[in-house]
Design a protein around this motif. Structure first.
Motif, PDB file in Angstrom:
ATOM      1  N   GLY A   1     -10.327  40.264  88.264  1.00  0.00           N
ATOM      2  CA  GLY A   1     -11.481  40.984  87.735  1.00  0.00           C
ATOM      3  C   GLY A   1     -11.495  41.095  86.230  1.00  0.00           C
ATOM      4  O   GLY A   1     -12.498  41.528  85.653  1.00  0.00           O
TER       5      GLY A   1
ATOM      6  N   LYS B   1     -13.768  40.824  80.634  1.00  0.00           N
ATOM      7  CA  LYS B   1     -14.205  40.893  82.035  1.00  0.00           C
ATOM      8  C   LYS B   1     -15.284  39.876  82.345  1.00  0.00           C
ATOM      9  O   LYS B   1     -15.485  39.513  83.498  1.00  0.00           O
ATOM     10  N   THR B   2     -15.944  39.382  81.329  1.00  0.00           N
ATOM     11  CA  THR B   2     -17.044  38.451  81.535  1.00  0.00           C
ATOM     12  C   THR B   2     -16.554  37.182  82.230  1.00  0.00           C
ATOM     13  O   THR B   2     -15.588  36.544  81.802  1.00  0.00           O
TER      14      THR B   2
ATOM     15  N   GLY C   1     -16.270  38.625  87.403  1.00  0.00           N
ATOM     16  CA  GLY C   1     -16.835  39.639  88.291  1.00  0.00           C
ATOM     17  C   GLY C   1     -16.781  39.259  89.749  1.00  0.00           C
ATOM     18  O   GLY C   1     -16.704  40.126  90.631  1.00  0.00           O
ATOM     19  N   ASP C   2     -16.821  37.942  90.048  1.00  0.00           N
ATOM     20  CA  ASP C   2     -16.791  37.528  91.453  1.00  0.00           C
ATOM     21  C   ASP C   2     -15.462  37.881  92.116  1.00  0.00           C
ATOM     22  O   ASP C   2     -15.402  38.065  93.336  1.00  0.00           O
TER      23      ASP C   2
ATOM     24  N   SER D   1     -13.686  40.634  91.577  1.00  0.00           N
ATOM     25  CA  SER D   1     -13.508  42.069  91.776  1.00  0.00           C
ATOM     26  C   SER D   1     -14.637  42.738  92.552  1.00  0.00           C
ATOM     27  O   SER D   1     -14.483  43.880  92.986  1.00  0.00           O
ATOM     28  N   MET D   2     -15.782  42.094  92.727  1.00  0.00           N
ATOM     29  CA  MET D   2     -16.890  42.710  93.450  1.00  0.00           C
ATOM     30  C   MET D   2     -16.646  42.604  94.952  1.00  0.00           C
ATOM     31  O   MET D   2     -16.502  41.516  95.495  1.00  0.00           O
TER      32      MET D   2
ATOM     33  N   ASP E   1     -16.513  47.692  92.385  1.00  0.00           N
ATOM     34  CA  ASP E   1     -15.858  46.759  91.463  1.00  0.00           C
ATOM     35  C   ASP E   1     -14.393  47.161  91.343  1.00  0.00           C
ATOM     36  O   ASP E   1     -14.072  48.185  90.734  1.00  0.00           O
TER      37      ASP E   1
ATOM     38  N   GLU F   1     -10.651  46.221  90.087  1.00  0.00           N
ATOM     39  CA  GLU F   1      -9.789  45.405  89.233  1.00  0.00           C
ATOM     40  C   GLU F   1      -8.341  45.770  89.524  1.00  0.00           C
ATOM     41  O   GLU F   1      -7.994  46.947  89.562  1.00  0.00           O
TER      42      GLU F   1
ATOM     43  N   PRO G   1     -20.756  49.374  90.911  1.00  0.00           N
ATOM     44  CA  PRO G   1     -21.475  48.392  90.087  1.00  0.00           C
ATOM     45  C   PRO G   1     -22.307  49.088  89.008  1.00  0.00           C
ATOM     46  O   PRO G   1     -22.771  50.219  89.179  1.00  0.00           O
TER      47      PRO G   1
END
Length: 325
Positions: free
Chosen positions: A86, A100-101, A104-105, A107-108, A118, A120, A204
């Motif tokens: 994450g 983090k960019t 996200g896939d 950690s979601m 979300d 991490e 989120p």
């Protein structure tokens, strides 16, 4: 300005004489650099000969067969490694920088009550068996990452979003650590899981304000419940103590009155028995004892005869102290 022509004459005999030596020196250097390997203090060297495992060497200076006959893989068996999910750490230190960019896939996740969260986390691990790490599983680090993500999604999917965001974080980390170690043992990848840490758990971004409002309401509810329980624990025990004290006082009073009544009854019975045996003596004694108790309580005392003619004041009789009972 006149041009000068420079002619360099190379002696073919000189070339033939030294070319073989130069090639020999280069060949020796190639052999030397390809056969001498240094293994660090936190590493093990796994030597592969013609594509097959041959031996494991310890830290220090080691020699292998040159020219690609043997290859060495250095495995950090004494170092704690980690994988981040994450997010990624750009620079580590007292003030670490994270990004983090694009992650996200990882950690979601979907919780058991069909809410998104979300998550991490960090997996800290060590390589305990370099042979298994290289040969039992293809790309063991990538496999460990896939296993970690799968286990985390399974554990989070069995819980509600409130558990994930609040009270269940430590329990989730512990469960993931246990399940992930079971998979590592089953796959025989030579990895030991040291710790799983939930770095951050948030709803989120689009619904974060609503989640924060719900959390504040839940915290306020817990505060009120705790205050009510505190008042209950303060008032109820006191009331129970006072009730117990009242009961004990009543029992003591009852016991005192009963014992006193029994004593009076026994005294009366004894007095009656004495009266039966000697009525006149007993009557006289009772009269005197009664007067002895009554006279000290009267103020000034005057004695008269039956006709009232003679008056005899008893002076200072009230100053005579009654005998100590």
């Amino acid at each position: 300005m006149a041009e000068r022509n420079i002619n360099i004459n190379i002696n073919p005999d000189w070339i033939k004489k030294y070319l073989g030596k130069i090639v020999g020196v280069i060949f020796v250097l190639i052999i030397l650099f390809s056969s001498v390997k240094t293994v660090g203090p936190e590493e093990e060297g796994v030597v592969i000969q013609l594509g097959e495992y041959n031996r494991t060497v310890q830290p220090g200076l080691n020699f292998i067969l040159p020219l690609g006959i043997e290859k060495m893989f250095k495995i950090p068996v004494q170092r704690q490694l980690k994988q981040e999910f994450g997010f990624r750490t750009l620079t580590a230190g007292q003030r670490s920088d994270y990004v983090k960019t694009g992650y996200g896939d990882e950690s979601m996740m979907l919780t058991g009550d069909l809410n998104l969260t979300d998550v991490e986390w960090v997996v800290q691990y060590r390589i305990t068996d370099s042979y298994k790490f290289l040969f039992k599983v293809r790309n063991a680090e990538k496999t460990l990452r896939d296993m970690s993500e799968s286990v985390m999604r399974k554990i989070v999917g069995d819980r509600t979003v409130n558990e994930v965001l609040t009270v269940g974080r430590q329990e989730i980390a512990s469960s993931v650590e246990v399940e992930l170690q079971k998979l590592c043992d089953e796959y025989e990848n030579g990895i030991r899981i040291d710790q799983v840490v939930l770095q951050d758990v948030n709803p989120p971004e689009p619904v974060k304000p609503s989640f924060n409002a719900v959390n504040e309401a839940q915290q306020e509810r817990e505060t009120l419940i705790n205050q009510a329980e505190a008042d209950y624990n303060r008032v109820i025990p006191r009331a129970r103590g006072e009730a117990e004290e009242t009961i004990q006082l009543a029992e003591a009073y009852s016991l005192n009155r009963v014992n006193r009544a029994k004593g009076e009854a026994e005294r009366f019975s004894a007095l009656y028995d004495a009266y039966i045996k000697a009525p006149e003596v007993t009557k006289q004694r009772i009269y005197l004892e009664t007067m002895e108790k009554i006279l000290p309580k009267i103020g000034n005392k005057i004695i008269v005869d039956e006709k009232g003619n003679n008056v005899l004041p008893l002076l200072n009789i009230d100053k005579v102290k009654s005998p100590v009972q």
